[in-house]
Design a protein around this motif. Structure first.
Motif, PDB file in Angstrom:
ATOM      1  N   THR A 147     -62.625  -4.202 -55.084  1.00 34.28           N
ATOM      2  CA  THR A 147     -62.818  -4.243 -56.534  1.00 34.28           C
ATOM      3  C   THR A 147     -63.789  -3.156 -56.978  1.00 34.28           C
ATOM      4  O   THR A 147     -63.546  -2.445 -57.956  1.00 34.28           O
ATOM      5  CB  THR A 147     -63.346  -5.625 -56.978  1.00 34.28           C
ATOM      6  OG1 THR A 147     -62.444  -6.641 -56.532  1.00 34.28           O
ATOM      7  CG2 THR A 147     -63.467  -5.696 -58.494  1.00 34.28           C
ATOM      8  N   VAL A 148     -64.900  -3.011 -56.240  1.00 33.90           N
ATOM      9  CA  VAL A 148     -65.868  -1.961 -56.558  1.00 33.90           C
ATOM     10  C   VAL A 148     -65.224  -0.589 -56.408  1.00 33.90           C
ATOM     11  O   VAL A 148     -65.422   0.307 -57.243  1.00 33.90           O
ATOM     12  CB  VAL A 148     -67.124  -2.088 -55.669  1.00 33.90           C
ATOM     13  CG1 VAL A 148     -68.023  -0.854 -55.829  1.00 33.90           C
ATOM     14  CG2 VAL A 148     -67.905  -3.346 -56.020  1.00 33.90           C
ATOM     15  N   LEU A 149     -64.418  -0.433 -55.346  1.00 32.86           N
ATOM     16  CA  LEU A 149     -63.743   0.852 -55.124  1.00 32.86           C
ATOM     17  C   LEU A 149     -62.686   1.136 -56.188  1.00 32.86           C
ATOM     18  O   LEU A 149     -62.306   2.292 -56.394  1.00 32.86           O
ATOM     19  CB  LEU A 149     -63.099   0.878 -53.731  1.00 32.86           C
ATOM     20  CG  LEU A 149     -64.067   1.018 -52.561  1.00 32.86           C
ATOM     21  CD1 LEU A 149     -63.337   0.842 -51.235  1.00 32.86           C
ATOM     22  CD2 LEU A 149     -64.757   2.390 -52.595  1.00 32.86           C
ATOM     23  N   ARG A 150     -62.212   0.103 -56.854  1.00 36.26           N
ATOM     24  CA  ARG A 150     -61.301   0.304 -57.988  1.00 36.26           C
ATOM     25  C   ARG A 150     -62.084   0.568 -59.264  1.00 36.26           C
ATOM     26  O   ARG A 150     -61.756   1.472 -60.039  1.00 36.26           O
ATOM     27  CB  ARG A 150     -60.425  -0.938 -58.202  1.00 36.26           C
ATOM     28  CG  ARG A 150     -59.497  -0.826 -59.411  1.00 36.26           C
ATOM     29  CD  ARG A 150     -58.963  -2.181 -59.860  1.00 36.26           C
ATOM     30  NE  ARG A 150     -60.004  -3.035 -60.404  1.00 36.26           N
ATOM     31  CZ  ARG A 150     -59.781  -4.237 -60.945  1.00 36.26           C
ATOM     32  NH1 ARG A 150     -58.548  -4.724 -60.997  1.00 36.26           N
ATOM     33  NH2 ARG A 150     -60.771  -4.970 -61.413  1.00 36.26           N
ATOM     34  N   PHE A 154     -62.487   3.986 -61.871  1.00 40.79           N
ATOM     35  CA  PHE A 154     -62.036   3.681 -63.230  1.00 40.79           C
ATOM     36  C   PHE A 154     -63.127   4.023 -64.239  1.00 40.79           C
ATOM     37  O   PHE A 154     -62.882   4.701 -65.241  1.00 40.79           O
ATOM     38  CB  PHE A 154     -61.661   2.200 -63.335  1.00 40.79           C
ATOM     39  CG  PHE A 154     -61.206   1.781 -64.706  1.00 40.79           C
ATOM     40  CD1 PHE A 154     -59.885   1.926 -65.079  1.00 40.79           C
ATOM     41  CD2 PHE A 154     -62.111   1.270 -65.628  1.00 40.79           C
ATOM     42  CE1 PHE A 154     -59.454   1.554 -66.353  1.00 40.79           C
ATOM     43  CE2 PHE A 154     -61.696   0.905 -66.894  1.00 40.79           C
ATOM     44  CZ  PHE A 154     -60.363   1.041 -67.257  1.00 40.79           C
ATOM     45  N   SER A 155     -64.348   3.570 -63.978  1.00 44.92           N
ATOM     46  CA  SER A 155     -65.451   3.836 -64.893  1.00 44.92           C
ATOM     47  C   SER A 155     -65.844   5.302 -64.914  1.00 44.92           C
ATOM     48  O   SER A 155     -66.285   5.813 -65.947  1.00 44.92           O
ATOM     49  CB  SER A 155     -66.671   2.977 -64.513  1.00 44.92           C
ATOM     50  OG  SER A 155     -66.397   1.613 -64.751  1.00 44.92           O
ATOM     51  N   LEU A 156     -65.697   5.982 -63.766  1.00 41.41           N
ATOM     52  CA  LEU A 156     -66.004   7.410 -63.714  1.00 41.41           C
ATOM     53  C   LEU A 156     -65.078   8.207 -64.635  1.00 41.41           C
ATOM     54  O   LEU A 156     -65.442   9.281 -65.120  1.00 41.41           O
ATOM     55  CB  LEU A 156     -65.877   7.941 -62.284  1.00 41.41           C
ATOM     56  CG  LEU A 156     -66.930   7.471 -61.286  1.00 41.41           C
ATOM     57  CD1 LEU A 156     -66.656   8.070 -59.912  1.00 41.41           C
ATOM     58  CD2 LEU A 156     -68.337   7.821 -61.740  1.00 41.41           C
ATOM     59  N   VAL A 157     -63.880   7.674 -64.864  1.00 40.17           N
ATOM     60  CA  VAL A 157     -62.937   8.319 -65.789  1.00 40.17           C
ATOM     61  C   VAL A 157     -63.151   7.794 -67.216  1.00 40.17           C
ATOM     62  O   VAL A 157     -63.292   8.569 -68.162  1.00 40.17           O
ATOM     63  CB  VAL A 157     -61.474   8.067 -65.352  1.00 40.17           C
ATOM     64  CG1 VAL A 157     -60.501   8.648 -66.380  1.00 40.17           C
ATOM     65  CG2 VAL A 157     -61.219   8.670 -63.982  1.00 40.17           C
ATOM     66  N   GLN A 158     -63.207   6.457 -67.358  1.00 36.37           N
ATOM     67  CA  GLN A 158     -63.189   5.854 -68.687  1.00 36.37           C
ATOM     68  C   GLN A 158     -64.441   6.157 -69.514  1.00 36.37           C
ATOM     69  O   GLN A 158     -64.336   6.611 -70.661  1.00 36.37           O
ATOM     70  CB  GLN A 158     -63.028   4.335 -68.577  1.00 36.37           C
ATOM     71  CG  GLN A 158     -62.944   3.655 -69.941  1.00 36.37           C
ATOM     72  CD  GLN A 158     -62.999   2.141 -69.850  1.00 36.37           C
ATOM     73  OE1 GLN A 158     -63.670   1.583 -68.980  1.00 36.37           O
ATOM     74  NE2 GLN A 158     -62.313   1.461 -70.753  1.00 36.37           N
ATOM     75  N   GLY A 190     -59.351   4.155 -71.815  1.00 38.76           N
ATOM     76  CA  GLY A 190     -58.982   3.054 -70.939  1.00 38.76           C
ATOM     77  C   GLY A 190     -57.571   3.181 -70.390  1.00 38.76           C
ATOM     78  O   GLY A 190     -57.335   2.939 -69.206  1.00 38.76           O
ATOM     79  N   GLY A 191     -56.627   3.566 -71.248  1.00 41.45           N
ATOM     80  CA  GLY A 191     -55.239   3.715 -70.802  1.00 41.45           C
ATOM     81  C   GLY A 191     -55.091   4.803 -69.757  1.00 41.45           C
ATOM     82  O   GLY A 191     -54.381   4.638 -68.760  1.00 41.45           O
ATOM     83  N   THR A 197     -55.797   4.818 -61.722  1.00 33.89           N
ATOM     84  CA  THR A 197     -56.409   3.938 -60.716  1.00 33.89           C
ATOM     85  C   THR A 197     -55.522   2.749 -60.343  1.00 33.89           C
ATOM     86  O   THR A 197     -55.974   1.847 -59.636  1.00 33.89           O
ATOM     87  CB  THR A 197     -57.777   3.411 -61.204  1.00 33.89           C
ATOM     88  OG1 THR A 197     -57.605   2.701 -62.449  1.00 33.89           O
ATOM     89  CG2 THR A 197     -58.760   4.558 -61.418  1.00 33.89           C
ATOM     90  N   THR A 198     -54.264   2.747 -60.788  1.00 41.42           N
ATOM     91  CA  THR A 198     -53.373   1.619 -60.486  1.00 41.42           C
ATOM     92  C   THR A 198     -53.205   1.355 -58.984  1.00 41.42           C
ATOM     93  O   THR A 198     -53.213   0.195 -58.559  1.00 41.42           O
ATOM     94  CB  THR A 198     -52.005   1.825 -61.160  1.00 41.42           C
ATOM     95  OG1 THR A 198     -52.176   1.779 -62.577  1.00 41.42           O
ATOM     96  CG2 THR A 198     -51.013   0.739 -60.754  1.00 41.42           C
ATOM     97  N   PRO A 199     -53.029   2.371 -58.128  1.00 36.51           N
ATOM     98  CA  PRO A 199     -52.913   2.066 -56.692  1.00 36.51           C
ATOM     99  C   PRO A 199     -54.101   1.277 -56.139  1.00 36.51           C
ATOM    100  O   PRO A 199     -53.926   0.383 -55.303  1.00 36.51           O
ATOM    101  CB  PRO A 199     -52.818   3.460 -56.052  1.00 36.51           C
ATOM    102  CG  PRO A 199     -52.190   4.313 -57.114  1.00 36.51           C
ATOM    103  CD  PRO A 199     -52.795   3.816 -58.398  1.00 36.51           C
TER     104      PRO A 199
END
Length: 274
Positions: A147-150, A154-158, A190-191, A197-199
């Motif tokens: 979860t952290v690795l996801r 995600f946050s680094l992009v969003q 977010g989108g 990060t879906t994988p």
């Protein structure tokens, strides 16, 4: 930069998190079932799409509150006037720290929620009790690393994208963005982050839903990704990408817009108070 109102950040984050999790819960259920190893229809299809909502309701407020409290504090702590070009990096560090803290609350809630989503006939408390009985506290934190690795990528992009879009829009119109404009920026950020990060989200789902004692349940993200790739290829790695993007785009609109709006209102009340 003034010290942020930490109470305002905590309450605003909690309100935003609870709002988005409950409003968009059906989309999250559909995404989870698309990613489950038994397949969408065997996992429940469109039946019982609110299964697991008690877990989300209990965990969403403290989870989001912990994230934004940490995010705002780290952002304030790292702020310096002389290094504005480093602000995206500071937003990344603040978001990453927020995710690590928030996942301590999010993961147990997510484990129970996702198992309820693919087993709609079971009650949330029953699932929670079974996990504790069969796997102990460790079972509630299965998938913490994944979860952290996801969440960190995600946050680094969003969040840097959200902050950049707000700053750009503010510059173009020569005043700070309104809450609805912040929400639009959040939806786009977010989108986009959801798609790339879906994988990692698929790997997290497989780990959380795997049978206790199986190799997937050990929490090895790379192994989970390889298993999906071998059995389903690229389509498997991006299973649920469209409901995930839709959910997180709408979620970003509600979540970040509600956060800015609530925090602004609370800050105003704080300034007007005695």
């Amino acid at each position: 930069m003034e010290q942020p109102g930490f109470t305002a950040s905590l309450v605003a984050g909690g309100v935003a998190g609870a709002s988005v999790d409950l409003i968009l819960f059906p989309l999250d259920t559909i995404k989870t079932r698309l990613q489950s190893p038994q397949g969408f229809y065997k996992a429940g299809g469109f039946h019982g799409i609110y299964a697991g909502v008690p877990s989300a309701a209990i965990g969403s407020f403290p989870n989001a509150a912990a994230f934004f409290l940490t995010y705002e504090y780290v952002k304030w702590f790292l702020y310096t006037d002389s290094s504005s070009y480093l602000m995206p990096m500071k937003h990344m560090l603040a978001a990453s720290a927020g995710e690590v803290v928030a996942c301590l609350i999010r993961v147990p809630s997510e484990v129970v929620k996702q198992r309820a989503q693919v087993s709609a006939s079971s009650r949330t408390f029953q699932i929670f009790s079974n996990i504790l009985y069969e796997e102990g506290i460790h079972g509630l934190y299965r998938g913490y690393k994944s979860t952290v690795l996801r969440e960190i990528p995600f946050s680094l992009v969003q969040f840097p994208l959200w902050e950049f879009l707000k700053a750009l829009w503010s510059w173009r119109q020569e005043h700070v963005v309104d809450s609805w404009q912040s929400a639009v920026c959040g939806a786009f950020a977010g989108g986009f982050a959801a798609a790339v990060t879906t994988p990692l989200d698929v790997a997290k789902t497989r780990i959380m839903l795997a049978k206790a004692g199986s190799s997937t349940a050990s929490g090895n993200v790379l192994s989970a990704l390889q298993g999906v790739w071998r059995s389903q290829g690229l389509a498997g790695l991006f299973a649920g990408v469209f409901p995930r993007m839709a959910s997180i785009s709408l979620g970003g609109f509600i979540f970040l817009g509600a956060y800015d709006q609530t925090r602004g209102l609370l800050s105003e009340v704080g300034r007007e108070g005695p």
